[in-house]
Design a protein around this motif. Sequence first.
Motif, PDB file in Angstrom:
ATOM      1  N   ASP A  11       7.399   0.681  -4.307  1.00 32.44           N
ATOM      2  CA  ASP A  11       7.239   1.842  -3.424  1.00 32.44           C
ATOM      3  C   ASP A  11       8.213   2.924  -3.880  1.00 32.44           C
ATOM      4  OD1 ASP A  11       6.199   3.427  -1.462  1.00 32.44           O
ATOM      5  OD2 ASP A  11       6.744   2.138   0.216  1.00 32.44           O
ATOM      6  N   ASP A  12       7.972   4.148  -3.400  1.00 28.90           N
ATOM      7  CA  ASP A  12       8.814   5.258  -3.862  1.00 28.90           C
ATOM      8  C   ASP A  12      10.192   5.248  -3.219  1.00 28.90           C
ATOM      9  OD1 ASP A  12       7.225   6.158  -1.409  1.00 28.90           O
ATOM     10  OD2 ASP A  12       8.790   7.671  -1.542  1.00 28.90           O
ATOM     11  N   SER A  13      10.256   4.808  -1.959  1.00 36.20           N
ATOM     12  CA  SER A  13      11.548   4.867  -1.253  1.00 36.20           C
ATOM     13  C   SER A  13      11.545   3.945  -0.055  1.00 36.20           C
ATOM     14  CB  SER A  13      11.829   6.303  -0.773  1.00 36.20           C
ATOM     15  OG  SER A  13      10.763   6.758   0.041  1.00 36.20           O
ATOM     16  N   LEU A  14      12.751   3.646   0.377  1.00 35.44           N
ATOM     17  CA  LEU A  14      12.918   2.864   1.598  1.00 35.44           C
ATOM     18  C   LEU A  14      13.669   3.777   2.556  1.00 35.44           C
ATOM     19  CD1 LEU A  14      12.222  -0.084   2.267  1.00 35.44           C
ATOM     20  CD2 LEU A  14      14.552  -0.706   1.664  1.00 35.44           C
TER      21      LEU A  14
ATOM     22  N   SER B 162       8.005  -1.240   5.403  1.00 33.16           N
ATOM     23  CA  SER B 162       8.047  -2.150   4.253  1.00 33.16           C
ATOM     24  C   SER B 162       8.116  -3.597   4.724  1.00 33.16           C
ATOM     25  CB  SER B 162       9.248  -1.829   3.380  1.00 33.16           C
ATOM     26  OG  SER B 162       9.254  -0.465   3.098  1.00 33.16           O
TER      27      SER B 162
ATOM     28  N   PHE C  40      13.961  13.184   7.464  1.00 31.10           N
ATOM     29  CA  PHE C  40      14.578  11.863   7.493  1.00 31.10           C
ATOM     30  C   PHE C  40      15.188  11.609   8.858  1.00 31.10           C
ATOM     31  CE2 PHE C  40      15.460  12.020   2.721  1.00 31.10           C
ATOM     32  CZ  PHE C  40      14.294  11.334   2.468  1.00 31.10           C
TER      33      PHE C  40
ATOM     34  N   GLY D 216      12.948   0.991   6.541  1.00 35.08           N
ATOM     35  CA  GLY D 216      12.657  -0.384   6.142  1.00 35.08           C
ATOM     36  C   GLY D 216      11.628  -1.061   7.032  1.00 35.08           C
ATOM     37  N   THR D 217      11.270  -0.404   8.116  1.00 40.39           N
ATOM     38  CA  THR D 217      10.398  -1.084   9.083  1.00 40.39           C
ATOM     39  C   THR D 217       8.945  -1.223   8.598  1.00 40.39           C
ATOM     40  OG1 THR D 217      10.291   1.044  10.170  1.00 40.39           O
ATOM     41  CG2 THR D 217      11.733  -0.561  11.155  1.00 40.39           C
TER      42      THR D 217
HETATM   43  P1  5GP Z   1      10.067   2.228   5.654  1.00 38.07           P
HETATM   44  O1  5GP Z   1       9.700   0.857   5.142  1.00 38.07           O
HETATM   45  O2  5GP Z   1      11.408   2.641   5.219  1.00 38.07           O
HETATM   46  O3  5GP Z   1       9.862   2.283   7.146  1.00 38.07           O
HETATM   47  O4  5GP Z   1       9.033   3.240   5.064  1.00 38.07           O
HETATM   48  C1  5GP Z   1       8.997   3.440   3.683  1.00 38.07           C
HETATM   49  C2  5GP Z   1       7.935   4.459   3.410  1.00 38.07           C
HETATM   50  O5  5GP Z   1       8.349   5.705   3.970  1.00 38.07           O
HETATM   51  C3  5GP Z   1       7.700   4.696   1.930  1.00 38.07           C
HETATM   52  O6  5GP Z   1       6.396   4.299   1.600  1.00 38.07           O
HETATM   53  C4  5GP Z   1       7.849   6.189   1.762  1.00 38.07           C
HETATM   54  O7  5GP Z   1       6.747   6.706   1.040  1.00 38.07           O
HETATM   55  C5  5GP Z   1       7.856   6.755   3.145  1.00 38.07           C
HETATM   56  N1  5GP Z   1       8.707   7.969   3.264  1.00 38.07           N
HETATM   57  C6  5GP Z   1       9.513   8.502   2.347  1.00 38.07           C
HETATM   58  N2  5GP Z   1      10.072   9.632   2.781  1.00 38.07           N
HETATM   59  C7  5GP Z   1       9.629   9.856   4.000  1.00 38.07           C
HETATM   60  C8  5GP Z   1       9.851  10.914   4.930  1.00 38.07           C
HETATM   61  O8  5GP Z   1      10.568  11.883   4.700  1.00 38.07           O
HETATM   62  N3  5GP Z   1       9.225  10.789   6.110  1.00 38.07           N
HETATM   63  C9  5GP Z   1       8.421   9.732   6.373  1.00 38.07           C
HETATM   64  N4  5GP Z   1       7.825   9.675   7.555  1.00 38.07           N
HETATM   65  N5  5GP Z   1       8.181   8.754   5.503  1.00 38.07           N
HETATM   66  C10 5GP Z   1       8.774   8.803   4.320  1.00 38.07           C
END
Ligand code: 5GP
Length: 478
Positions: free
Chosen positions: A354-357, A363, A397, A360-361
Amino acid sequence: MFKDKPREACGVAGVYGAAESSKLVYLMLYAIQHRGQEGAGIVVANGSGFNSVRGTGLVADIFNADNLSAMTGASAIGHVRYSTTGPSVEKNAQPIMVEYIRGNLAVAHNGNLVNADQIHDELEECGSIFQTTADTEVLIHLIARNTGRDFLDALTTSLKKLKGAYSMVLLNDESLIAARDPQGFRPLALGKLQDAYVVASETCAFDLIGAKYIRDIEPGEIVIIDRQGLRSRRFAERNASEALCIFENIYFSRPDSWIFGHSCWETRRRMGIMLARENKHAADIVVPVPDSGVCAAIGFAEEVRLPFAMALIRNHYVGRTFIEPSQSIRDFGVKLKFNCVREAVKGKRVIVVDDSLVRGTTSRKIVKMIQQAGAREIHMRLSSPPVKYPCFYGMDFPTRRELIAASHDLGQIAEFLQVDSVAYLSHEGMLKAVQNQDRNFCQACFNGDYPVDFKKRREISGQDVKEKQISRKRISQL
Ligand code: 5GP
Ligand code: MG
């Protein structure tokens, strides 16, 4: 003071000198819909005044053949909006449009002004009456109060007072103007369609209407397009304090756009290659988290010579309103959006890219889905460094408290995600993957080094900040 001030991570577009300018702007907004799904608007100049259509929701829901045909005129600007929801969504609709001493003026803004509160208070003390709670309105007041030589002087003087991120398009009775803050946080591109000029947050908007990408509006540059053609004026020195948002390259922009002069797709692919070089692990397949992880996963699979498997299928029709069943179904939200192909992962060692965490919820739920589909091992790979600090320049964010990497080490993150291993792209790796090596990037979300100062320092520690409903937003992009 502003209440519920929205943080804008939006998209803008503009056309000068085309018969059906509003329809072209509409198409461009369609192409940059990923930059904001809460609302959209178009303002057109018809020679004797301005017409506008603005509303909440998606571009396709707001505009139709009737309201577009009613917006005749050769120049138009538009906006797609993405902000924190507040009670004042309607009145904050953009483009903001006013009639003042110099005539009509409309502004569409992408970014976040960090000193808007301060200017707002000063102006209010001097008698200004504000119509919206959007930071963009301070610019209109500054322009209107500036009775200098001409509009361009008023604009230049006013822009110099703003701090923070702004890529904006402005429309007045004679011209279309595009301006970008001295740091150049958000992208803004210039293109040509026959004799018409076009401006948009991303070049994918030009592809849709068949326009040619000419160049970016430079940080600290104002471009004026009117009957005499195109002129450029600088209000800040070139490269003096450049801080292009690196997260546009990682996540926010569409991969088919050229961002800051380079292919976003290629940058993401290079990030995937770099990530693989830094974090090899024995596995059977590479699976992207669509859509945001796809380009990096392509690079990753290419580098480690493993099959690229689209084992996570995304439902593209997930709207922002859906009816939940009355009995609770566990992980309902994420299942609505993703499903895992059992046949693709069963018994396999899977690398998930994936591009970023962020929190984390999401993912964590995706990992669980892959595990339930029978994967033998799951290794999570992120094509950006750990996101540890909030953004004050327009990226949505959550607070520091909610950013998982701000308070957890790799082992704790792996445990939280329930994966066999987790690894991030290094900061150096990210900078190497970026193609424009001679440019300077804002990397505040990774290192806390904020290029433009702001007063609300306390927000960094996560105090005094509203909970952000991040998961509900950008649902189409996660
Ligand atoms: P997480 O697992 O951290 O809840 O979600 C990760 C996902 O959040 C990644 O697939 C990523 O593409 C996405 N994401 C990245 N940057 C942002 C942002 O600025 N806002 C939101 N809503 N999602 C993002
Ligand atoms: Mg995503």
